[in-house]
Design a protein around this motif. Structure first.
Motif, short mmCIF file in Angstrom:
data_model
loop_
_atom_site.label_atom_id
_atom_site.label_comp_id
_atom_site.label_asym_id
_atom_site.label_seq_id
_atom_site.Cartn_x
_atom_site.Cartn_y
_atom_site.Cartn_z
N MET A 1 23.10 1.07 22.45
CA MET A 1 23.81 2.33 22.16
C MET A 1 24.41 2.27 20.76
O MET A 1 24.37 3.26 20.02
CB MET A 1 24.91 2.57 23.20
CG MET A 1 24.37 2.95 24.58
SD MET A 1 25.73 3.29 25.73
CE MET A 1 24.82 3.87 27.17
N GLN A 2 24.96 1.11 20.39
CA GLN A 2 25.53 0.98 19.03
C GLN A 2 24.44 1.22 17.99
O GLN A 2 24.63 1.96 17.03
CB GLN A 2 26.13 -0.42 18.84
CG GLN A 2 27.44 -0.61 19.60
CD GLN A 2 27.92 -2.05 19.59
OE1 GLN A 2 27.12 -2.98 19.76
NE2 GLN A 2 29.22 -2.25 19.40
N THR B 1 15.92 11.86 26.77
CA THR B 1 16.92 10.77 26.76
C THR B 1 16.51 9.65 27.73
O THR B 1 15.99 9.93 28.81
CB THR B 1 18.29 11.33 27.21
OG1 THR B 1 18.66 12.34 26.29
CG2 THR B 1 19.35 10.27 27.25
N GLY C 1 25.31 5.88 19.42
CA GLY C 1 26.21 6.37 20.47
C GLY C 1 25.56 6.38 21.83
O GLY C 1 24.39 6.03 21.99
N GLY C 2 26.35 6.78 22.82
CA GLY C 2 25.82 6.84 24.19
C GLY C 2 26.91 7.24 25.15
O GLY C 2 28.07 7.47 24.76
N SER C 3 26.53 7.37 26.41
CA SER C 3 27.49 7.74 27.45
C SER C 3 27.33 6.81 28.64
O SER C 3 26.22 6.62 29.16
CB SER C 3 27.24 9.20 27.89
OG SER C 3 28.06 9.51 29.00
N THR D 1 20.54 5.45 26.26
CA THR D 1 21.75 6.09 25.72
C THR D 1 22.62 6.69 26.83
O THR D 1 23.70 7.19 26.55
CB THR D 1 21.42 7.15 24.65
OG1 THR D 1 20.43 8.03 25.18
CG2 THR D 1 20.90 6.50 23.38
N VAL E 1 23.84 -2.65 27.95
CA VAL E 1 23.34 -1.45 27.23
C VAL E 1 24.06 -1.19 25.91
O VAL E 1 23.52 -0.49 25.04
CB VAL E 1 23.42 -0.16 28.10
CG1 VAL E 1 22.60 -0.29 29.36
CG2 VAL E 1 24.85 0.24 28.40
N ILE E 2 25.27 -1.71 25.75
CA ILE E 2 26.09 -1.33 24.59
C ILE E 2 25.44 -1.66 23.24
O ILE E 2 25.43 -0.79 22.34
CB ILE E 2 27.53 -1.90 24.72
CG1 ILE E 2 28.31 -1.02 25.72
CG2 ILE E 2 28.25 -1.93 23.38
CD1 ILE E 2 29.65 -1.59 26.16
N ILE F 1 30.45 5.64 21.59
CA ILE F 1 30.04 5.40 22.98
C ILE F 1 31.17 5.91 23.86
O ILE F 1 32.31 5.45 23.75
CB ILE F 1 29.77 3.90 23.24
CG1 ILE F 1 28.61 3.43 22.34
CG2 ILE F 1 29.44 3.66 24.72
CD1 ILE F 1 28.38 1.92 22.36
#
Ligand SMILES: NC(=O)c1ccc[n+]([C@@H]2O[C@H](COP(=O)([O-])OP(=O)(O)OC[C@H]3O[C@@H](n4cnc5c(N)ncnc54)[C@H](O)[C@@H]3O)[C@@H](O)[C@H]2O)c1
Ligand SMILES: O=C(O)C(=O)C[C@H](O)[C@H](O)CO
Length: 256
Positions: free
Chosen positions: A134-135, A13, A139-141, A90, A130-131, A183
């Motif tokens: 991630m999109q 990751t 996804g992501g955290s 992510t 970062v979004i 996310i």
């Protein structure tokens, strides 16, 4: 660092940590590297020796990008550079902060702006940077470091305390907005963690004794004690958890 658990999904990751070269952040960098993740981190001070140490200890060198996170353009450039070098980010850990002490009646507008620039504004813009990746990745955290300081109502650093409360509002708002993109956004609120900086600047024997008196558990917290919570929030193990604040404080703040 001895980690009693392996989070297999974190292997490979791409993780981005603000302030990942010292204090709690250094333990987070090590913890993610030990899971086989690729870690990029930003901070202002030179970190070559720390990266050498991490490479020796874990077999993987983190990517250090010098950056003042209050410079939004530089922060966005650092995120882009990390994603280019290590793959779409992510996991974002908003960890860097500044708990410089100040008194309400002495604070001027410049101090307020600098303090919230590090402790709140940078969190928002790191997330914004970062979004989109991630999109695109599905996804992501995002893990936003907060603090129990606002739950305790600590005096001595009101701008920092206000930002830490604000981080929880930001966390919930982003969790709601980006949940449909898978996310997840959670806060992690440590109690008093005895980093070298805390020991050098703020720990007194009386202050520490009074604090531990308020903890259910009577040991002091070390940076390593925070790592498991961050790995959990980053991992699919917390797949259906978002918009929450995870408190790791030895039981000062009784939640529930
Ligand atoms: N240590 C504690 O007792 C404690 C308690 C509660 C919450 N926390 C939270 O945990 C997180 C980490 O705390 P810590 O004690 O390890 O902090 P620290 O001050 O020891 O480290 C913060 C890191 O952020 C970096 N940083 C600061 N300003 C920066 C800037 N403008 N640009 C780039 N990097 C910058 C520093 O270089 C450092 O690496 C913070 O969010 C803090 O609020 C800490
Ligand atoms: O500085 C913070 O964010 C803390 O939460 C630290 C401690 O909990 C505090 O100094 C103890 O009163």
């Amino acid at each position: 660092m001895n980690l009693p658990a392996t989070f297999h999904d974190l292997s490979g990751t791409s993780v981005f940590i603000t302030g990942g070269g010292s204090g709690i952040g250094a333990s987070l960098t090590e913890g993610f590297l030990r899971q086989g993740a690729r870690v990029a981190f930003v901070q202002r001070s030179e970190s070559g020796a720390f990266c050498d140490e991490m490479e020796r200890a874990t077999g993987t060198r983190p990517l250090f990008i010098p950056c003042d996170i209050t410079d939004v353009a530089a922060l966005k450039a650092a995120v882009d550079r990390a994603a280019e070098a290590q793959g779409p980010i992510t996991v974002l850990v908003n960890n860097a902060a500044n708990d410089e002490r100040h008194r309400t009646l002495d604070v001027d507008e410049d101090f307020w702006d600098r303090s919230t620039g590090i402790n709140l504004k940078a969190y928002f813009f790191a997330a914004q940077a970062v979004i989109p990746g991630m999109q695109a990745a599905g996804g992501g955290s995002i893990i936003n470091f907060s603090s129990i300081s606002y739950m305790m109502g600590n005096a001595g650093y009101p701008a920092y305390v206000a930002a830490n409360s604000g981080i929880n509002g930001l966390t919930r708002a982003l969790a709601r907005e980006f949940g449909p993109d898978r996310i997840r956004v959670n806060a992690l609120a440590p109690g008093w963690v005895l980093t070298q900086k805390q020991r050098d600047l703020w720990v007194t024997p009386e202050g520490l004794a009074a604090h531990i008196d308020r903890q259910c558990l009577k040991d002091s917290l070390a940076p390593e004690d925070i790592v498991g919570g961050a790995l959990f929030l980053a991992s699919d193990l917390s797949r259906m958890m978002t918009g929450q604040a995870l408190v790791i404080d030895g039981g000062v703040v009784v939640t529930g």
